[in-house]
Write a protein that holds these residues in place. Structure first.
Motif, PDB file in Angstrom:
ATOM      1  N   ASN A   1      43.358  22.917  36.574  1.00  8.16           N
ATOM      2  CA  ASN A   1      43.810  21.739  35.836  1.00  8.16           C
ATOM      3  C   ASN A   1      42.846  20.588  36.113  1.00  8.16           C
ATOM      4  OD1 ASN A   1      45.365  20.031  34.285  1.00  8.16           O
ATOM      5  ND2 ASN A   1      46.739  19.508  35.979  1.00  8.16           N
ATOM      6  N   THR A   2      41.634  20.683  35.555  1.00 12.86           N
ATOM      7  CA  THR A   2      40.613  19.686  35.813  1.00 12.86           C
ATOM      8  C   THR A   2      40.868  18.434  34.991  1.00 12.86           C
ATOM      9  OG1 THR A   2      39.038  21.454  36.177  1.00 12.86           O
ATOM     10  CG2 THR A   2      38.142  19.247  35.868  1.00 12.86           C
ATOM     11  N   LEU A   3      40.886  17.289  35.656  1.00 15.21           N
ATOM     12  CA  LEU A   3      41.072  16.008  34.986  1.00 15.21           C
ATOM     13  C   LEU A   3      39.822  15.154  35.169  1.00 15.21           C
ATOM     14  CD1 LEU A   3      44.712  15.191  36.160  1.00 15.21           C
ATOM     15  CD2 LEU A   3      43.994  16.136  33.960  1.00 15.21           C
ATOM     16  N   PRO A   4      39.565  14.219  34.266  1.00 13.28           N
ATOM     17  CA  PRO A   4      38.397  13.344  34.440  1.00 13.28           C
ATOM     18  C   PRO A   4      38.411  12.666  35.804  1.00 13.28           C
ATOM     19  CG  PRO A   4      39.358  13.060  32.261  1.00 13.28           C
ATOM     20  CD  PRO A   4      40.296  13.943  33.026  1.00 13.28           C
ATOM     21  N   GLY A   5      37.293  12.749  36.538  1.00  8.69           N
ATOM     22  CA  GLY A   5      37.175  12.108  37.843  1.00  8.69           C
ATOM     23  C   GLY A   5      37.642  12.963  38.994  1.00  8.69           C
ATOM     24  N   VAL A   6      38.247  14.125  38.701  1.00  7.78           N
ATOM     25  CA  VAL A   6      38.728  15.001  39.769  1.00  7.78           C
ATOM     26  C   VAL A   6      37.640  16.010  40.075  1.00  7.78           C
ATOM     27  CG1 VAL A   6      40.463  16.688  40.450  1.00  7.78           C
ATOM     28  CG2 VAL A   6      41.124  14.698  39.094  1.00  7.78           C
ATOM     29  N   THR A   7      37.219  16.086  41.331  1.00  6.92           N
ATOM     30  CA  THR A   7      36.103  16.972  41.680  1.00  6.92           C
ATOM     31  C   THR A   7      36.448  17.975  42.758  1.00  6.92           C
ATOM     32  OG1 THR A   7      35.320  15.350  43.297  1.00  6.92           O
ATOM     33  CG2 THR A   7      34.403  15.225  41.057  1.00  6.92           C
TER      34      THR A   7
ATOM     35  N   ASN B   1      38.250  20.083  31.619  1.00  4.53           N
ATOM     36  CA  ASN B   1      38.511  21.174  30.675  1.00  4.53           C
ATOM     37  C   ASN B   1      38.342  20.733  29.221  1.00  4.53           C
ATOM     38  OD1 ASN B   1      39.089  22.970  32.703  1.00  4.53           O
ATOM     39  ND2 ASN B   1      41.319  22.779  32.542  1.00  4.53           N
ATOM     40  N   ALA B   2      38.722  19.487  28.950  1.00  5.87           N
ATOM     41  CA  ALA B   2      38.660  19.005  27.562  1.00  5.87           C
ATOM     42  C   ALA B   2      37.251  19.119  27.006  1.00  5.87           C
ATOM     43  CB  ALA B   2      39.156  17.565  27.489  1.00  5.87           C
ATOM     44  N   ASP B   3      36.225  18.856  27.853  1.00  6.04           N
ATOM     45  CA  ASP B   3      34.839  18.964  27.382  1.00  6.04           C
ATOM     46  C   ASP B   3      34.477  20.418  27.086  1.00  6.04           C
ATOM     47  OD1 ASP B   3      34.378  16.296  27.414  1.00  6.04           O
ATOM     48  OD2 ASP B   3      33.163  16.273  29.242  1.00  6.04           O
ATOM     49  N   PHE B   4      34.925  21.336  27.941  1.00  7.54           N
ATOM     50  CA  PHE B   4      34.612  22.744  27.728  1.00  7.54           C
ATOM     51  C   PHE B   4      35.266  23.263  26.445  1.00  7.54           C
ATOM     52  CE2 PHE B   4      35.653  27.302  28.668  1.00  7.54           C
ATOM     53  CZ  PHE B   4      34.361  27.784  28.523  1.00  7.54           C
ATOM     54  N   PHE B   5      36.539  22.921  26.243  1.00  7.10           N
ATOM     55  CA  PHE B   5      37.241  23.393  25.049  1.00  7.10           C
ATOM     56  C   PHE B   5      36.627  22.798  23.784  1.00  7.10           C
ATOM     57  CE2 PHE B   5      41.133  23.696  27.985  1.00  7.10           C
ATOM     58  CZ  PHE B   5      40.726  24.940  28.433  1.00  7.10           C
TER      59      PHE B   5
ATOM     60  N   GLY C   1      30.127  22.410  20.306  1.00  3.78           N
ATOM     61  CA  GLY C   1      28.876  22.384  21.056  1.00  3.78           C
ATOM     62  C   GLY C   1      28.658  21.071  21.767  1.00  3.78           C
ATOM     63  N   ALA C   2      29.641  20.148  21.721  1.00  5.23           N
ATOM     64  CA  ALA C   2      29.492  18.826  22.340  1.00  5.23           C
ATOM     65  C   ALA C   2      30.738  18.506  23.154  1.00  5.23           C
ATOM     66  CB  ALA C   2      29.263  17.767  21.272  1.00  5.23           C
ATOM     67  N   SER C   3      30.678  17.391  23.898  1.00  5.78           N
ATOM     68  CA  SER C   3      31.801  16.956  24.717  1.00  5.78           C
ATOM     69  C   SER C   3      32.962  16.524  23.832  1.00  5.78           C
ATOM     70  CB  SER C   3      31.372  15.799  25.623  1.00  5.78           C
ATOM     71  OG  SER C   3      30.969  14.687  24.823  1.00  5.78           O
ATOM     72  N   ALA C   4      34.101  16.294  24.476  1.00  3.87           N
ATOM     73  CA  ALA C   4      35.285  15.894  23.722  1.00  3.87           C
ATOM     74  C   ALA C   4      35.058  14.585  22.980  1.00  3.87           C
ATOM     75  CB  ALA C   4      36.484  15.783  24.661  1.00  3.87           C
ATOM     76  N   SER C   5      34.277  13.694  23.579  1.00  7.32           N
ATOM     77  CA  SER C   5      33.980  12.411  22.915  1.00  7.32           C
ATOM     78  C   SER C   5      32.896  12.541  21.857  1.00  7.32           C
ATOM     79  CB  SER C   5      33.559  11.376  23.963  1.00  7.32           C
ATOM     80  OG  SER C   5      32.327  11.769  24.564  1.00  7.32           O
ATOM     81  N   GLY C   6      32.171  13.673  21.891  1.00  2.22           N
ATOM     82  CA  GLY C   6      31.084  13.888  20.940  1.00  2.22           C
ATOM     83  C   GLY C   6      29.785  13.213  21.319  1.00  2.22           C
ATOM     84  N   THR C   7      29.722  12.514  22.449  1.00  2.00           N
ATOM     85  CA  THR C   7      28.521  11.773  22.837  1.00  2.00           C
ATOM     86  C   THR C   7      27.503  12.616  23.583  1.00  2.00           C
ATOM     87  OG1 THR C   7      29.626  11.047  24.862  1.00  2.00           O
ATOM     88  CG2 THR C   7      29.821   9.615  22.933  1.00  2.00           C
ATOM     89  N   THR C   8      27.956  13.744  24.185  1.00  4.83           N
ATOM     90  CA  THR C   8      27.036  14.580  24.967  1.00  4.83           C
ATOM     91  C   THR C   8      27.004  15.987  24.379  1.00  4.83           C
ATOM     92  OG1 THR C   8      27.572  13.351  26.986  1.00  4.83           O
ATOM     93  CG2 THR C   8      26.512  15.506  27.247  1.00  4.83           C
TER      94      THR C   8
END
Length: 313
Positions: free
Chosen positions: A32-38, A66-70, A76-83
């Protein structure tokens, strides 16, 4: 990683004639990966000098949610579309699916039901359930029966029942509990709980004739008409006690009754005579006792008078 997923699915640029593209993939044990959790999860990790970094290899990449991976599987990009994580020239692993409205097929058992259902709980007077009691479901319109057994909580059920009136009883050793009359309708579930029947049946009784004149000593046949009803356990029997104020012994045989309502007629032969000093006439009193299947009783009385004269007596 995206590269591993493409290779596993044989998607461009890894497809070959011997390894055609697969239709899908199943992921499991994702943390359950959340932004900022490492820490304390295993979905992915930060990589120093990542040889597969994009667009430049050898760049250190951070741990991502996880949101970026999904999102990358679809775009082919991050959830925000910037990367971007891979070249725009590569088709997405899973293109966006446009949902389509699929009509629900007509289910006749639901849209045009012809059968009904019944359920309930069999319990004692103190609310304790009857476990493993034998349940009989009786169609009062046809007389057909269905049997089943209660579970540990006293629950029972009956399916695919012809619409109509039903009576349910459950027996466990020397204990019997009943429902009252339950109406089963097509396409619905009727609740009929079972409990001890403590409601007395109803009875009516009339005598014809109930006034007899003249007192000429002849034998007269009196017709007794009775009716009874019981909404729970059902009727069982009716019996009589006849009292002649002059002490003559008279008897009427008992009779068996059935169902939740019944009617009957019986005959009583009385002597049309009275004593000369009996100014209010000779009284015959008939008491009928009706009993239901649970043993509850009620009584009704009919009086027959051999009149002294044609007045009010």
């Amino acid at each position: 990683s995206l590269r591993q997923t493409r290779r596993a699915l044989a998607r461009p640029p890894y497809e070959t004639s011997n390894a055609p593209a697969a239709n899908g993939v199943i992921f499991y044990a994702l943390g359950n990966t959340l932004p900022g959790v490492t820490t304390n999860n295993s979905t992915n990790a930060a990589v120093t000098n990542n040889p597969f970094s994009y667009p430049t290899t050898g760049i250190s990449t951070p741990k991502r949610p996880n949101a970026d991976f999904f999102a990358a599987l679809r775009t082919g990009a991050s959830a925000s579309g910037t990367t971007r994580f891979e070249s725009e020239m590569l088709a997405p692993l899973f293109p966006t699916v446009v949902p389509a409205v699929v009509p629900v097929p007509d289910m006749l058992w639901k849209s045009q039901p012809t059968e009904g259902y019944i359920m309930g709980f069999a319990k004692r007077a103190d609310e304790r359930p009857l476990d493993s009691a034998t349940v009989t479901i009786t169609n009062l319109n046809t007389g057909s029966t269905r049997t089943t057994v209660t579970d540990g909580g006293g629950f029972y059920g009956g399916v695919k029942l012809t619409p109509g009136q039903y009576l349910v009883k459950a027996i466990l050793n020397f204990e019997t509990v009943y429902s009252c009359i339950a109406n089963v309708s097509a396409g619905t579930v009727t609740t009929a709980n079972l409990q001890p029947d403590i409601t007395a049946p109803e009875i009516t009784l009339t005598a014809n004739p109930n006034r007899i004149f003249p007192p000429n000593g002849q034998s007269v046949t009196v017709t007794l008409s009775g009716g009874g009803s019981d909404t729970c356990s059902g009727l069982a029997s009716v019996s009589y006690v006849v009292i002649d104020e002059y002490g003559t012994t008279l008897n009427i045989p008992a009779r068996t009754l059935s169902g939740n309502s019944d009617s009957w007629t019986d005959s009583l032969i009385v002597e049309a005579s009275r004593r000369g000093d009996d100014s209010d006439g000779r009284l015959y009193r008939v008491t009928a006792t009706i009993m239901d299947a649970a043993g509850n009783t009620s009584t009704a009385t009919a009086d027959i008078v051999i009149q002294h004269d044609r007045g009010n007596r």
